[in-house]
Design a protein around this motif. Structure first.
Motif, mmCIF file in Angstrom:
data_model
loop_
_atom_site.group_PDB
_atom_site.id
_atom_site.type_symbol
_atom_site.label_atom_id
_atom_site.label_comp_id
_atom_site.label_asym_id
_atom_site.label_seq_id
_atom_site.Cartn_x
_atom_site.Cartn_y
_atom_site.Cartn_z
ATOM 1 N N LEU A 69 -31.832 33.666 21.027
ATOM 2 C CA LEU A 69 -32.596 33.044 22.100
ATOM 3 C C LEU A 69 -33.916 32.541 21.537
ATOM 4 C CD1 LEU A 69 -32.920 32.574 25.247
ATOM 5 C CD2 LEU A 69 -34.182 34.709 25.253
ATOM 6 N N PHE A 70 -34.214 31.285 21.804
ATOM 7 C CA PHE A 70 -35.459 30.665 21.377
ATOM 8 C C PHE A 70 -36.146 30.058 22.596
ATOM 9 C CE2 PHE A 70 -32.465 30.323 17.860
ATOM 10 C CZ PHE A 70 -33.185 30.872 16.810
ATOM 11 N N LEU A 71 -37.452 29.829 22.472
ATOM 12 C CA LEU A 71 -38.232 29.173 23.522
ATOM 13 C C LEU A 71 -38.906 27.940 22.946
ATOM 14 C CD1 LEU A 71 -40.062 32.295 24.993
ATOM 15 C CD2 LEU A 71 -38.063 31.178 25.951
ATOM 16 N N CYS A 72 -39.162 26.962 23.813
ATOM 17 C CA CYS A 72 -39.944 25.810 23.361
ATOM 18 C C CYS A 72 -40.786 25.268 24.503
ATOM 19 C CB CYS A 72 -39.042 24.706 22.792
ATOM 20 S SG CYS A 72 -38.126 23.754 23.995
ATOM 21 N N SER A 73 -41.779 24.502 24.124
ATOM 22 C CA SER A 73 -42.616 23.724 25.052
ATOM 23 C C SER A 73 -43.344 24.583 26.086
ATOM 24 C CB SER A 73 -41.762 22.661 25.767
ATOM 25 O OG SER A 73 -41.056 21.875 24.841
ATOM 26 N N ILE A 74 -43.922 25.697 25.644
ATOM 27 C CA ILE A 74 -44.656 26.533 26.595
ATOM 28 C C ILE A 74 -46.081 25.992 26.767
ATOM 29 C CG2 ILE A 74 -43.286 28.605 26.147
ATOM 30 C CD1 ILE A 74 -45.611 29.707 24.495
ATOM 31 N N ASN A 75 -46.603 26.125 27.990
ATOM 32 C CA ASN A 75 -47.966 25.656 28.245
ATOM 33 C C ASN A 75 -48.982 26.747 27.867
ATOM 34 O OD1 ASN A 75 -48.224 27.501 30.386
ATOM 35 N ND2 ASN A 75 -47.678 25.990 31.935
ATOM 36 N N GLU A 76 -50.233 26.445 28.054
ATOM 37 C CA GLU A 76 -51.314 27.357 27.659
ATOM 38 C C GLU A 76 -51.243 28.699 28.392
ATOM 39 O OE1 GLU A 76 -54.888 28.264 25.469
ATOM 40 O OE2 GLU A 76 -53.308 26.794 25.238
ATOM 41 N N GLN A 77 -51.003 28.681 29.696
ATOM 42 C CA GLN A 77 -50.934 29.916 30.480
ATOM 43 C C GLN A 77 -49.802 30.808 29.982
ATOM 44 O OE1 GLN A 77 -48.327 30.652 33.180
ATOM 45 N NE2 GLN A 77 -49.209 32.694 33.183
ATOM 46 N N VAL A 78 -48.642 30.223 29.745
ATOM 47 C CA VAL A 78 -47.486 30.987 29.273
ATOM 48 C C VAL A 78 -47.754 31.505 27.858
ATOM 49 C CG1 VAL A 78 -45.025 30.881 28.747
ATOM 50 C CG2 VAL A 78 -45.911 29.744 30.789
ATOM 51 N N ARG A 79 -48.366 30.683 27.028
ATOM 52 C CA ARG A 79 -48.681 31.098 25.658
ATOM 53 C C ARG A 79 -49.610 32.311 25.670
ATOM 54 N NH1 ARG A 79 -52.628 30.785 22.358
ATOM 55 N NH2 ARG A 79 -53.881 29.388 23.627
ATOM 56 N N ILE A 80 -50.620 32.290 26.531
ATOM 57 C CA ILE A 80 -51.555 33.419 26.631
ATOM 58 C C ILE A 80 -50.833 34.679 27.087
ATOM 59 C CG2 ILE A 80 -53.544 34.292 27.934
ATOM 60 C CD1 ILE A 80 -54.676 31.399 27.792
ATOM 61 N N LEU A 81 -49.939 34.555 28.072
ATOM 62 C CA LEU A 81 -49.143 35.696 28.541
ATOM 63 C C LEU A 81 -48.343 36.295 27.379
ATOM 64 C CD1 LEU A 81 -47.915 37.471 30.834
ATOM 65 C CD2 LEU A 81 -46.213 35.644 31.138
ATOM 66 N N PHE A 82 -47.718 35.445 26.589
ATOM 67 C CA PHE A 82 -46.938 35.933 25.459
ATOM 68 C C PHE A 82 -47.827 36.592 24.407
ATOM 69 C CE2 PHE A 82 -43.553 33.699 27.381
ATOM 70 C CZ PHE A 82 -42.371 34.118 26.774
ATOM 71 N N GLU A 83 -48.996 36.011 24.153
ATOM 72 C CA GLU A 83 -49.905 36.582 23.155
ATOM 73 C C GLU A 83 -50.472 37.923 23.616
ATOM 74 O OE1 GLU A 83 -52.789 33.548 22.305
ATOM 75 O OE2 GLU A 83 -51.371 32.409 21.074
ATOM 76 N N GLU A 92 -39.132 33.582 18.979
ATOM 77 C CA GLU A 92 -39.471 32.439 18.142
ATOM 78 C C GLU A 92 -39.705 31.269 19.090
ATOM 79 O OE1 GLU A 92 -38.025 30.219 14.059
ATOM 80 O OE2 GLU A 92 -36.906 31.942 14.824
ATOM 81 N N ILE A 93 -40.937 30.739 19.065
ATOM 82 C CA ILE A 93 -41.355 29.715 20.018
ATOM 83 C C ILE A 93 -41.663 28.426 19.264
ATOM 84 C CG2 ILE A 93 -43.034 29.108 21.804
ATOM 85 C CD1 ILE A 93 -43.514 32.179 22.139
ATOM 86 N N PHE A 94 -41.052 27.348 19.725
ATOM 87 C CA PHE A 94 -41.257 26.039 19.112
ATOM 88 C C PHE A 94 -42.108 25.166 20.027
ATOM 89 C CE2 PHE A 94 -37.377 27.731 17.341
ATOM 90 C CZ PHE A 94 -37.542 27.492 15.986
ATOM 91 N N LYS A 95 -42.841 24.221 19.420
ATOM 92 C CA LYS A 95 -43.712 23.342 20.197
ATOM 93 C C LYS A 95 -42.911 22.406 21.092
ATOM 94 C CE LYS A 95 -47.509 23.327 16.916
ATOM 95 N NZ LYS A 95 -48.346 22.540 16.025
ATOM 96 N N SER A 96 -41.706 22.031 20.656
ATOM 97 C CA SER A 96 -40.896 21.074 21.406
ATOM 98 C C SER A 96 -39.422 21.250 21.042
ATOM 99 C CB SER A 96 -41.326 19.643 21.065
ATOM 100 O OG SER A 96 -41.038 19.383 19.698
ATOM 101 N N GLN A 97 -38.559 20.574 21.795
ATOM 102 C CA GLN A 97 -37.139 20.585 21.452
ATOM 103 C C GLN A 97 -36.914 19.910 20.106
ATOM 104 O OE1 GLN A 97 -33.848 19.631 23.995
ATOM 105 N NE2 GLN A 97 -34.910 20.351 25.827
ATOM 106 N N ASP A 98 -37.694 18.867 19.818
ATOM 107 C CA ASP A 98 -37.553 18.175 18.526
ATOM 108 C C ASP A 98 -37.852 19.114 17.367
ATOM 109 O OD1 ASP A 98 -36.821 15.789 19.702
ATOM 110 O OD2 ASP A 98 -38.846 14.942 19.659
ATOM 111 N N GLU A 99 -38.936 19.897 17.488
ATOM 112 C CA GLU A 99 -39.268 20.841 16.425
ATOM 113 C C GLU A 99 -38.169 21.892 16.284
ATOM 114 O OE1 GLU A 99 -43.234 23.131 15.113
ATOM 115 O OE2 GLU A 99 -42.267 24.022 16.875
ATOM 116 N N PHE A 100 -37.654 22.395 17.402
ATOM 117 C CA PHE A 100 -36.536 23.342 17.379
ATOM 118 C C PHE A 100 -35.358 22.746 16.620
ATOM 119 C CE2 PHE A 100 -32.440 24.307 19.350
ATOM 120 C CZ PHE A 100 -32.332 25.678 19.107
#
Length: 108
Positions: A69-83, A92-100
């Motif tokens: 399972l991978f994640l991509c394209s998370i916004n700032e609020q979601v990123r802070i929650l994860f951090e 493993e979190i990618f900036k976009s589907q393209d990067e994935f």
């Protein structure tokens, strides 16, 4: 790429009201033989701890059956929650589907 990839696109507010549905939708993919699940959060405007818990449960269920399972394209609020919860080290979190796609294709 011989591995089957399924993309689940989440949108809006993911919280207690709908986090169980999110988990069920992700884990349901096991029946289809999917080997890689990408959860695209580009259209998610808010995620709470119950949504994070649902993703963790889905992650564990998939991992136990050999599915990633991978994640991509998370916004700032979601990123802070994860951090804040340390989950950015688990997922493993990618900036976009393209990067994935670039990274996963490079691995195979």
């Amino acid at each position: 790429m011989d591995q089957q990839v399924q993309v689940i696109k989440l949108s809006g507010i993911i919280n207690t009201a709908n986090s169980q549905d999110v988990r069920e939708n992700i884990t349901h993919l096991l029946k289809s033989g999917t080997k890689i699940v990408l959860v695209d959060c580009e259209d998610v405007t808010f995620m709470d701890s119950s949504a994070l818990g649902a993703l963790v449960l889905a992650f564990k269920t998939l991992r136990a059956s050999g599915t990633k399972l991978f994640l991509c394209s998370i916004n700032e609020q979601v990123r802070i929650l994860f951090e804040l919860t340390g989950m950015d080290k688990v997922f493993e979190i990618f900036k976009s589907q393209d990067e994935f796609n670039q990274v996963i294709l490079a691995r195979n």
